[in-house]
Design an enzyme around this catalytic site. Sequence first.
Site, mmCIF file in Angstrom:
data_model
loop_
_atom_site.group_PDB
_atom_site.id
_atom_site.type_symbol
_atom_site.label_atom_id
_atom_site.label_comp_id
_atom_site.label_asym_id
_atom_site.label_seq_id
_atom_site.Cartn_x
_atom_site.Cartn_y
_atom_site.Cartn_z
ATOM 1 N N ARG A 98 37.883 42.593 11.816
ATOM 2 C CA ARG A 98 39.301 42.802 11.482
ATOM 3 C C ARG A 98 39.808 44.202 11.832
ATOM 4 N NH1 ARG A 98 37.357 39.683 7.062
ATOM 5 N NH2 ARG A 98 38.220 37.570 7.112
ATOM 6 N N LYS A 140 49.194 48.198 23.475
ATOM 7 C CA LYS A 140 49.291 46.778 23.820
ATOM 8 C C LYS A 140 47.920 46.309 24.292
ATOM 9 C CE LYS A 140 53.941 45.387 25.212
ATOM 10 N NZ LYS A 140 54.736 44.892 26.359
ATOM 11 N N GLU A 176 54.194 51.995 38.768
ATOM 12 C CA GLU A 176 54.471 52.222 37.348
ATOM 13 C C GLU A 176 54.997 53.637 37.116
ATOM 14 O OE1 GLU A 176 54.527 50.174 34.898
ATOM 15 O OE2 GLU A 176 53.250 48.456 35.406
ATOM 16 N N LYS A 207 56.399 57.207 28.155
ATOM 17 C CA LYS A 207 55.923 56.045 27.419
ATOM 18 C C LYS A 207 55.666 56.388 25.960
ATOM 19 C CE LYS A 207 53.149 51.946 27.525
ATOM 20 N NZ LYS A 207 52.259 51.061 28.282
ATOM 21 N N GLU A 245 57.731 46.508 20.169
ATOM 22 C CA GLU A 245 58.643 45.906 21.129
ATOM 23 C C GLU A 245 59.697 45.018 20.480
ATOM 24 O OE1 GLU A 245 58.159 43.308 25.128
ATOM 25 O OE2 GLU A 245 56.760 44.969 24.954
ATOM 26 N N ARG A 284 61.308 49.283 23.340
ATOM 27 C CA ARG A 284 60.090 49.227 24.146
ATOM 28 C C ARG A 284 60.179 48.195 25.266
ATOM 29 N NH1 ARG A 284 53.749 49.542 22.174
ATOM 30 N NH2 ARG A 284 52.875 49.299 24.258
ATOM 31 N N ASN A 310 59.238 47.033 30.525
ATOM 32 C CA ASN A 310 58.920 45.858 31.335
ATOM 33 C C ASN A 310 59.843 45.700 32.541
ATOM 34 O OD1 ASN A 310 56.715 44.786 29.763
ATOM 35 N ND2 ASN A 310 58.228 44.261 28.207
ATOM 36 N N HIS A 342 58.800 43.535 35.460
ATOM 37 C CA HIS A 342 57.650 42.736 35.050
ATOM 38 C C HIS A 342 57.955 41.244 34.944
ATOM 39 C CE1 HIS A 342 56.002 46.650 34.271
ATOM 40 N NE2 HIS A 342 54.877 46.165 33.811
ATOM 41 N N HIS A 399 55.273 39.331 36.830
ATOM 42 C CA HIS A 399 54.341 38.396 36.200
ATOM 43 C C HIS A 399 54.437 37.012 36.830
ATOM 44 C CE1 HIS A 399 53.906 40.861 32.208
ATOM 45 N NE2 HIS A 399 53.228 41.372 33.216
ATOM 46 N N HIS A 452 48.425 43.972 39.928
ATOM 47 C CA HIS A 452 49.526 43.973 38.966
ATOM 48 C C HIS A 452 50.634 44.934 39.388
ATOM 49 C CE1 HIS A 452 51.724 43.969 35.212
ATOM 50 N NE2 HIS A 452 51.517 45.266 35.079
#
Length: 361
Positions: free
Chosen positions: A119, A141, A183, A225, A235, A239, A243, A246, A250, A263
Amino acid sequence: MTPVQVNTPGGRYPIHIGAGRLQKLQESVPDNVTAIAIITNPTVGSLYLRDARESLERTGKHIIEITLPDGEAHKNWETLQHIFDALLENRFDRKCLLVALGGGVIGDMVGFAAACYMRGVRFLQVPTTLLAQVDSSVGGKTGITHPLGKNMIGAFYQPVAVEIDTNVLHTLPEREIAAGLAEVIKYGLIADAAFFCWCENQVNALKALDEEKISYAIQRSCECKAHVVGEDERESGLRAILNFGHTFGHAIEAGLGYGDWLHGEAVGCGMTQAAELSAHTVGLDTASVKRIRNLVHAIGCPITPPNLGTERWIELMQVDKKTEGGQIRFVLLPEIGKAVVQAAPLNVVRDVLHKTAVPAL
């Protein structure tokens, strides 16, 4: 170089940037750690596992090594299970430390494993690609990819520190450098117009990995960032601007099969499409669209997207974390240095896809 500080509700930690940080990893290991697992892949391990292990051995802690298969195609439950198997077989407890030695795939999976194991245990990010150094290693993330969507299973979980060694960049292929620079320029596009202009002027030095210029680019990217994730860790608002490009990117990755394009290459191309969509929806001027295309091309990323078929594009983009109520929400630019998140009419999205994608043969 002064460390960049990340301050979020989920954790406060430093980002150390500089040549030779790989030999100083022990400085980021908490005193009460009981054991350390270095998790990497064969490519990175052959280059940097020895150095990482030698620096971590200075802590006097028990260390194991876990090697995962390389590539986006292995960012899944099966690979994640290898981490849990090794930790349990070696009786790692809640005071252990996981060390992510690799690019974005390793960093995302190790972070997710740390969030889940018992956990929640601590982990250290040691990114070895430019893209991971300026993006995926910062902000917490973590996750894996489902066949129906990239990074759809994961958690927000912060590391104890990020260790960025600029020396490792010299062993990267040119495509990896280009992918990382995509990026870098993204941060200028969404938050700092002056930084975007600086990238335009320094593009050749950045591609050549000039020490002073690439170090500044990494630092400024991490600062941008860190500011965004400090304001919005999970997000729920701001935030999402990270993206930019993206949603298109993606879709390229999923449509072609993960690993065909890097990527960052997909994101770079996606930024040119998002710029075109911005011109159609929020008034980005034609000259800015051209500047974005020119810089993406100059860093070595593709600027012509694959033809996936218009409806396939739409289908893939609808499996996006920003989608709400069936509407695809995009990060758009009213101007360079300013980003907004809003839905775009599907007929306009289709027009942009027809305009930017290669016609089917």
